[in-house]
Design a protein around this motif. Structure first.
Motif, PDB file in Angstrom:
ATOM      1  N   CYS A  58       1.877   3.604  -4.215  1.00  0.00           N
ATOM      2  CA  CYS A  58       2.202   4.189  -2.889  1.00  0.00           C
ATOM      3  C   CYS A  58       3.334   3.673  -2.240  1.00  0.00           C
ATOM      4  O   CYS A  58       3.512   2.528  -2.344  1.00  0.00           O
ATOM      5  CB  CYS A  58       0.939   3.951  -1.720  1.00  0.00           C
ATOM      6  SG  CYS A  58       1.436   4.632  -0.142  1.00  0.00           S
ATOM      7  N   ILE A  59       4.147   4.410  -1.850  1.00  0.00           N
ATOM      8  CA  ILE A  59       5.593   4.042  -1.238  1.00  0.00           C
ATOM      9  C   ILE A  59       5.548   4.063   0.345  1.00  0.00           C
ATOM     10  O   ILE A  59       6.464   3.771   0.983  1.00  0.00           O
ATOM     11  CB  ILE A  59       6.673   4.619  -1.528  1.00  0.00           C
ATOM     12  CG1 ILE A  59       6.610   6.079  -1.338  1.00  0.00           C
ATOM     13  CG2 ILE A  59       7.081   4.524  -3.236  1.00  0.00           C
ATOM     14  CD1 ILE A  59       7.977   7.077  -1.801  1.00  0.00           C
ATOM     15  N   LEU A  60       4.305   4.315   0.840  1.00  0.00           N
ATOM     16  CA  LEU A  60       4.054   4.513   2.465  1.00  0.00           C
ATOM     17  C   LEU A  60       5.218   5.315   3.270  1.00  0.00           C
ATOM     18  O   LEU A  60       5.889   5.227   4.029  1.00  0.00           O
ATOM     19  CB  LEU A  60       4.301   3.116   2.864  1.00  0.00           C
ATOM     20  CG  LEU A  60       3.304   2.621   4.002  1.00  0.00           C
ATOM     21  CD1 LEU A  60       1.745   2.850   3.741  1.00  0.00           C
ATOM     22  CD2 LEU A  60       3.592   1.398   4.721  1.00  0.00           C
ATOM     23  N   CYS A  61       5.276   6.702   2.346  1.00  0.00           N
ATOM     24  CA  CYS A  61       6.160   7.833   3.033  1.00  0.00           C
ATOM     25  C   CYS A  61       5.518   8.455   3.876  1.00  0.00           C
ATOM     26  O   CYS A  61       6.298   9.485   4.740  1.00  0.00           O
ATOM     27  CB  CYS A  61       6.531   8.623   1.904  1.00  0.00           C
ATOM     28  SG  CYS A  61       5.202   9.672   1.422  1.00  0.00           S
ATOM     29  N   TYR A  62       4.360   8.041   4.358  1.00  0.00           N
ATOM     30  CA  TYR A  62       3.623   8.851   5.562  1.00  0.00           C
ATOM     31  C   TYR A  62       3.377  10.378   5.272  1.00  0.00           C
ATOM     32  O   TYR A  62       2.719  10.896   6.208  1.00  0.00           O
ATOM     33  CB  TYR A  62       4.439   8.646   6.826  1.00  0.00           C
ATOM     34  CG  TYR A  62       4.309   7.202   7.680  1.00  0.00           C
ATOM     35  CD1 TYR A  62       4.650   6.235   6.726  1.00  0.00           C
ATOM     36  CD2 TYR A  62       4.097   7.074   8.830  1.00  0.00           C
ATOM     37  CE1 TYR A  62       4.853   4.797   7.294  1.00  0.00           C
ATOM     38  CE2 TYR A  62       4.102   5.699   9.230  1.00  0.00           C
ATOM     39  CZ  TYR A  62       4.532   4.780   8.610  1.00  0.00           C
ATOM     40  OH  TYR A  62       4.467   3.454   9.201  1.00  0.00           O
ATOM     41  N   ILE A  89      -2.179   2.939   3.597  1.00  0.00           N
ATOM     42  CA  ILE A  89      -3.021   4.293   4.043  1.00  0.00           C
ATOM     43  C   ILE A  89      -4.403   3.947   3.825  1.00  0.00           C
ATOM     44  O   ILE A  89      -4.867   3.400   2.940  1.00  0.00           O
ATOM     45  CB  ILE A  89      -2.576   5.497   3.084  1.00  0.00           C
ATOM     46  CG1 ILE A  89      -1.066   5.446   2.937  1.00  0.00           C
ATOM     47  CG2 ILE A  89      -3.124   6.644   3.681  1.00  0.00           C
ATOM     48  CD1 ILE A  89      -0.455   6.025   4.220  1.00  0.00           C
ATOM     49  N   CYS A 127       2.146  14.242  -1.879  1.00  0.00           N
ATOM     50  CA  CYS A 127       2.475  12.840  -2.406  1.00  0.00           C
ATOM     51  C   CYS A 127       3.294  12.860  -3.270  1.00  0.00           C
ATOM     52  O   CYS A 127       3.030  13.564  -4.336  1.00  0.00           O
ATOM     53  CB  CYS A 127       1.051  12.038  -2.864  1.00  0.00           C
ATOM     54  SG  CYS A 127       1.263  10.584  -3.469  1.00  0.00           S
ATOM     55  N   CYS A 152       1.008  11.845   3.253  1.00  0.00           N
ATOM     56  CA  CYS A 152      -0.475  12.370   3.395  1.00  0.00           C
ATOM     57  C   CYS A 152      -0.834  12.203   4.534  1.00  0.00           C
ATOM     58  O   CYS A 152      -1.659  13.167   5.118  1.00  0.00           O
ATOM     59  CB  CYS A 152      -0.998  11.490   2.335  1.00  0.00           C
ATOM     60  SG  CYS A 152      -0.768   9.728   2.819  1.00  0.00           S
ATOM     61  N   TYR A 207      -3.387   3.455  -4.596  1.00  0.00           N
ATOM     62  CA  TYR A 207      -2.274   2.811  -3.719  1.00  0.00           C
ATOM     63  C   TYR A 207      -1.309   1.947  -4.092  1.00  0.00           C
ATOM     64  O   TYR A 207      -0.537   1.293  -3.690  1.00  0.00           O
ATOM     65  CB  TYR A 207      -2.980   2.415  -2.683  1.00  0.00           C
ATOM     66  CG  TYR A 207      -3.556   3.575  -1.737  1.00  0.00           C
ATOM     67  CD1 TYR A 207      -2.776   4.712  -1.385  1.00  0.00           C
ATOM     68  CD2 TYR A 207      -4.940   3.539  -1.445  1.00  0.00           C
ATOM     69  CE1 TYR A 207      -3.423   5.506  -0.488  1.00  0.00           C
ATOM     70  CE2 TYR A 207      -5.573   4.347  -0.411  1.00  0.00           C
ATOM     71  CZ  TYR A 207      -4.658   5.670  -0.143  1.00  0.00           C
ATOM     72  OH  TYR A 207      -5.260   6.656   0.367  1.00  0.00           O
ATOM     73  N   LEU A 224      -1.687   9.675  -4.917  1.00  0.00           N
ATOM     74  CA  LEU A 224      -2.823  10.754  -4.697  1.00  0.00           C
ATOM     75  C   LEU A 224      -3.104  11.823  -5.868  1.00  0.00           C
ATOM     76  O   LEU A 224      -1.575  12.234  -6.120  1.00  0.00           O
ATOM     77  CB  LEU A 224      -2.900  11.556  -3.293  1.00  0.00           C
ATOM     78  CG  LEU A 224      -2.628  10.295  -2.151  1.00  0.00           C
ATOM     79  CD1 LEU A 224      -2.463  11.472  -0.881  1.00  0.00           C
ATOM     80  CD2 LEU A 224      -3.772   9.627  -2.166  1.00  0.00           C
ATOM     81  N   THR A 268       4.471  10.499  -5.212  1.00  0.00           N
ATOM     82  CA  THR A 268       4.418   9.174  -6.447  1.00  0.00           C
ATOM     83  C   THR A 268       3.287   9.186  -7.337  1.00  0.00           C
ATOM     84  O   THR A 268       2.977   8.434  -8.020  1.00  0.00           O
ATOM     85  CB  THR A 268       4.407   8.147  -5.762  1.00  0.00           C
ATOM     86  OG1 THR A 268       3.339   7.846  -5.035  1.00  0.00           O
ATOM     87  CG2 THR A 268       5.678   7.684  -4.793  1.00  0.00           C
TER      88      THR A 268
HETATM   89  S1  SF4 Z   1       1.952  10.653   0.142  1.00  0.00           S
HETATM   90 FE1  SF4 Z   1       1.321   9.298  -1.243  1.00  0.00          FE
HETATM   91  S2  SF4 Z   1       3.182   7.701  -1.526  1.00  0.00           S
HETATM   92 FE2  SF4 Z   1       3.171   8.829   0.410  1.00  0.00          FE
HETATM   93  S3  SF4 Z   1       2.140   7.506   1.932  1.00  0.00           S
HETATM   94 FE3  SF4 Z   1       0.695   9.037   1.140  1.00  0.00          FE
HETATM   95  S4  SF4 Z   1      -0.203   8.063  -0.588  1.00  0.00           S
HETATM   96 FE4  SF4 Z   1       1.466   6.847  -0.052  1.00  0.00          FE
END
Ligand code: SF4
Ligand SMILES: Cc1cc2nc3c(=O)[nH]c(=O)nc-3n(C[C@H](O)[C@H](O)[C@H](O)COP(=O)(O)O)c2cc1C
Ligand code: SF4
Ligand code: SF4
Ligand code: FES
Ligand code: FES
Lengths: 301, 617
Positions: free
Chosen positions: A164-168, A195, A218, A170, A161, A223, A220
């Motif tokens: 992770c850019i918190l793009c939602y 997440i 994902c 996943c 994480y 994951l 970035t």
């Molecule tokens: S898909 Fe990847 S970047 Fe986006 S919220 Fe989930 S873990 Fe984070």
């Protein structure tokens, strides 16, 4: 979920950077821009997921609107006048990219992200030294980051994480847009949003069924297939030496298309094309991780 | 890998199960093993009641002092909700603890107004007696946290107390007691609470606050003797169209911050083809420095019930939700008592007065999140989701609560509805000035002699409003006023004569917002105040969109650097950085929080209120 626009929809005319384009009613501004030949950067948008419009890198200027609008989700209306390359648009995109790059490790994100960072002149260094770990209170002069150790709690994929850019994406893939497992959700608030499984339990204790659809969406590398993660750790990950072979999943009768990424005669990850009519890019544990069994690796914990 | 069993579901305690059942309804008991099968059936037949999630989480919190894995698992199962999602919701709210807490937990306001009322000293005292904030082991009797504004700014330093097994409540710090005595009083529920002080000037019309403190707030008879329910009668005689015309002619605009014309919203929903509509009364009041809605709800709740009844009837809503800030249990109780009495008199329920019109008013509590005052975040909170704002369009009048056309009005807006009908549109307009009709409530706090709520005709000069709150302390000079709250702007002494009229204020780049007037004199530590505002936004951002989630973090870092006199590069570079942050937050954030989160800091920088260097290094 928006799986494209029906052909019967009435046409709507909008102007993109001075050029009139006609798109079907219900199209998004992004689709209108694409029709006009203008490509828009996106991070949280994916054809096979409901738009969450949270990253804001896709914003454009819409005449008559006080703020910029997210082109990935905003629906066209007749007569809209859209500008995609104004100083306001460029500043917002630059800042979104810069803010992300200053707090998240984007080194495993797709090559387009690095291109956008350069194209918009993002300067992530101007916020100061990057804090080495996520803390509530970084030292004065340090820029807060989400840096944290990767979570390696199962044999199939790793959750890092700090990328992770918190793009939602996943969360959507695990939930209503594909898998209906709901093993992960956004928890916390503000900069502490992240997440998480319930109470942050390890994946094997959660509802996860290892379909890997979250890994598939994902953007970035937060994951990541354990196979890719291990190769990267060993400094041996090398996309230049990889081949991608399309095939049909052998496990059941649905017939999902698989793309086998092979490096040095080993399958290192499995993807599925987004435009596939059956799977829309989503798979199950057998298609996604079945190669681990094929290759005789220990599938357990 | 690890030694734990996979997918082990933790057990709930009987107390937790009872707390959840009290909200969700009991589970049907049958003789085992048929019970399990029946339970499945019941679950499938039960209407989807995810909207009970937040009430049930609050019940768990009160029963057990925290949201335990067992309690949450039981609740999630009862609502057929994925556990990870329930956790995501629980972790959003400040009043829900995800780790065990002591039986008494103090939330101590260290926000803008309370800082001038001794909050820092109180925090130091608590640090000495109880240890650092948030550090108390479960075994101690009392724990404490720092809190943003608690809506008790005229009674500061303000404290909100959560108690195991009992409703929470405000507590007033009593400097006459020792810390130990005071803590003892707090833990046993004996600490002093107080009502919002109303500051009046004889001769000024006070249609909104006239009854507060003068009639018992829990008596429908008293309310009726003092003009209550005449407006509803008038409304029913006028008809829906007639009321809409009056509200439009009165030019009533919303008092929740955005200043939107009320009639326009009502009309959009009244004309909707969708039969199911809702009225939501926004009583989440969390803008730092604001306590007007609390004063209305605690002091004159029937006015809100009457106003909401009229509004709901006009727009064709049969259900009203009043979303009351979680830290306002007293306001909730007062409102619920009024609703019950109105219902008993046939003013709600199957009829509203003589008119057959089914109408229910339901009160919901927040759980500690400023962002839930944003109207679409509020919908999500009621619906049992994370309080994340939705992208607009679609607007609430089209796609609001539960996807239905919805009018959201602030408490003060609703309180104005009976006033408009009682006075008539023309007289109501005449109360105000060119820029706005009627009176406004100003929450005056900070360094004034008599902080409290001031009701004045719109357009009254700032100086006079402050004078009604006792004015500055003798011998002190005005340094700055925070107008409109954390989402507002600082103005300097040159604004002293400014008329508090929305047009005039807007022309000067400021806003009346929710009526906040925090006064700072020449002794105030304004750097600390600005830092607190920057921290407020960092902590209250919902975290959904990048400009706000990360922009508020970078803004706080910047303010801290300037305050410490350690800019990164030159001061001009820091200012340029802030200008970029202002722009991306204003232009690209999803909601009003991010769009306004840099305003107060920008105005403070412009006025030279931050750091050494800003005074020309
Ligand atoms: S898909 Fe990847 S970047 Fe986006 S919220 Fe989930 S873990 Fe984070
Ligand atoms: C971050 C944020 C917080 C808000 N908090 C409140 C609030 O506590 N109370 C309120 O009435 N409006 C609040 N609002 C404004 C509401 O979104 C909405 O505009 C208002 O309730 C509409 O009522 P009105 O038209 O009667 O003013 C807030 C807005 C934002 C962006
Ligand atoms: S692997 Fe599948 S089930 Fe597990 S978290 Fe990812 S999307 Fe959800
Ligand atoms: S602006 Fe801030 S509060 Fe509003 S949606 Fe974005 S992150 Fe959430
Ligand atoms: S791609 Fe549109 S907001 Fe993220
Ligand atoms: S209660 Fe402390 S600032 Fe409002």
């Amino acid at each position: 979920m928006n799986r494209g626009v029906s052909v019967a929809a009435r046409p709507v005319t909008v102007t993109v950077d001075g050029q009139a384009v006609e798109v079907p009613e219900g199209s998004t501004v992004r689709e209108a821009c694409a029709k006009a030949g203008v490509e828009i950067p996106t991070l949280c948008f994916l054809e096979n997921l409901t738009p969450v419009n949270v990253c804001r890198v896709c914003v454009v200027e819409l005449e008559g609107s006080r703020a910029l609008v997210p082109s990935c989700s905003r629906k066209v209306e007749g007569g809209m006048v859209i500008h995609t390359d104004t100083p306001r648009v460029r500043t917002s995109r630059k800042m979104v990219l810069e803010l992300l790059a200053s707090s998240v490790d984007l080194s495993a994100a797709g090559p387009e992200v690095a291109e956008w960072l350069a194209a918009y002149g993002a300067e992530p260094e101007r916020y100061g030294r990057r804090a080495p770990a996520r803390t509530a209170r970084p030292d004065l002069g340090e820029a807060a980051t989400v840096a944290q150790p990767p979570k390696v709690d199962n044999a199939l994929y790793v959750r890092d994480y700090s990328r992770c850019i918190l793009c939602y994406k996943c969360v959507e893939a695990c939930g209503e847009d594909a898998q209906f497992t709901f093993a992960i959700a956004v928890a916390g608030r503000g900069f502490d949003a992240h997440i998480s499984t319930e109470f942050d339990v390890p994946l094997p204790d959660s509802a996860c069924v290892y379909c890997g659809n979250c890994v598939g969406v994902c953007p970035t590398g937060a994951l990541m297939f354990k196979s890719e993660f291990d190769l990267r750790q060993a400094g041996a990950w090398d996309p230049a030496r990889q081949t991608v072979t399309p095939t049909i999943c052998p496990y059941c009768g649905v017939g999902c298309t698989l793309e086998l990424h092979v490096q040095d005669n080993r399958i290192v990850k499995v993807t599925s094309p987004l435009d596939h009519t059956v799977s829309h890019g989503h798979l199950c544990v057998k298609g996604r991780f079945g190669f681990e069994f094929v290759q005789d690796r220990d599938p357990g914990g | 890998m690890t030694e734990h069993e996979p997918n082990r579901v933790p057990e709930a305690t009987p107390r937790e199960m009872a707390a959840v059942d009290a909200v969700v309804g009991p589970e049907l008991n049958g003789a085992a093993p048929a019970a399990a099968a029946r339970r499945m059936r019941v679950q499938l037949q039960r209407p989807y009641r995810r909207d009970l999630l937040l009430p049930a989480l609050l019940a768990l919190q009160q029963a057990e002092g925290w949201i335990s894995p067992g309690g949450l698992a039981y609740l999630a199962q009862r609502l057929a909700l994925p556990l990870a999602e329930a956790y995501g919701v629980a972790s959003f709210y400040g009043l829900l603890a995800l780790e065990p807490e002591p039986p008494t937990v103090l939330h101590v306001c260290d926000d803008v107004a309370c800082q001038t009322a001794g909050a820092m000293e109180l925090c130091q005292t608590l640090e000495r007696v109880l240890g650092p904030a948030g550090s108390a082991p479960e075994s101690s009797e009392v724990g404490w946290h720092r809190s943003p504004c608690l809506g008790r700014c005229a009674e500061g330093p303000a404290v909100y107390v959560q108690r195991l097994g009992a409703a929470g409540g405000g507590a007033r710090w009593d400097a006459a007691q020792t810390a130990e005595e005071w803590l003892q009083a707090v833990a046993t529920g004996m600490a002093v609470t107080s009502a919002v002080p109303i500051r009046r000037r004889p001769g000024l019309p006070q249609p909104l606050t006239g009854r507060i403190g003068r009639i018992p707030p829990d008596s429908l008879d008293a309310y009726r003797r003092h003009g209550g329910y005449q407006a509803l009668r008038r409304a029913l005689a006028l008809g829906r169209e007639g009321v809409l015309r009056e509200i439009a002619a009165a030019r009533l605009v919303g008092r929740g911050g955005a200043g939107f014309p009320t009639a326009a919203k009502w009309e959009a929903v009244a004309k909707s083809p969708e039969p199911v509509r809702y009225l939501v009364v926004n009583a989440d009041e969390s803008e730092p420095g604001t306590f007007k809605d609390r004063a209305l709800l605690e002091g004159d709740p029937f006015a809100i019930v009457e106003g909401a009844t009229i509004a709901a009837w006009v727009i064709g809503a049969h259900r009203v939700y009043v979303f009351v800030r979680g830290e306002y249990p007293e306001a909730r109780r007062s409102l619920e008592a009024a609703i019950a009495q109105a219902r008993a008199h046939g003013y709600l329920g199957a009829t509203i007065m003589d008119e057959p019109y089914p109408l229910e008013i339901e009160v919901r509590s927040g759980a500690g999140a400023y962002i839930c005052g944003e109207e679409t975040a509020l919908f999500n909170a009621i619906e049992g989701k994370r309080g994340e704002p939705r992208n607009k369009p679609p607007f609430p009048t089209v796609h609001g609560l539960f996807g239905k056309p919805t009018v959201v009005n602030n408490v003060e807006t609703i309180a104005n509805v009976p006033v408009v009908l009682n006075l008539g549109a023309a007289a109501y307009r005449d109360l105000g000035s060119a820029g706005g009709s009627g009176t406004r409530l100003f929450c005056v706090s900070g360094q004034v002699m008599a902080p409290g709520l001031v009701e004045v005709p719109i357009g009254t000069p700032l100086k006079e409003v402050v004078a009604i709150a006792g004015g500055l302390r003798p011998g002190r000079e005005l340094r700055a006023v925070l107008l409109g709250g954390a989402a507002g702007t600082f103005v300097g002494p040159e604004a002293w004569d400014m008329a508090l009229d929305p047009e005039v204020v807007r022309a000067r780049g400021a806003t009346l917002g929710s009526g906040v007037v925090v006064v700072f004199d020449d002794t105030a530590d304004l750097g600390a105040i600005v830092r607190r505002i920057a921290r407020f936004f960092r902590e209250e951002s919902c975290g959904q969109c990048v400009p706000c989630r990360l922009g508020t973090v970078r803004q706080l870092e910047l303010v801290e650097r300037l305050e410490a006199g350690r800019p990164l590069g030159s001061l001009e570079q820091e200012r340029a950085l802030h200008r970029d942050l202002v722009q991306v937050m204003r232009d690209a954030s999803i909601c009003g929080l991010g769009q306004t989160a840099a305003n107060a800091v920008a105005s403070a920088l412009a006025l030279g209120l931050v750091g050494e260097g800003s005074r020309g290094q």
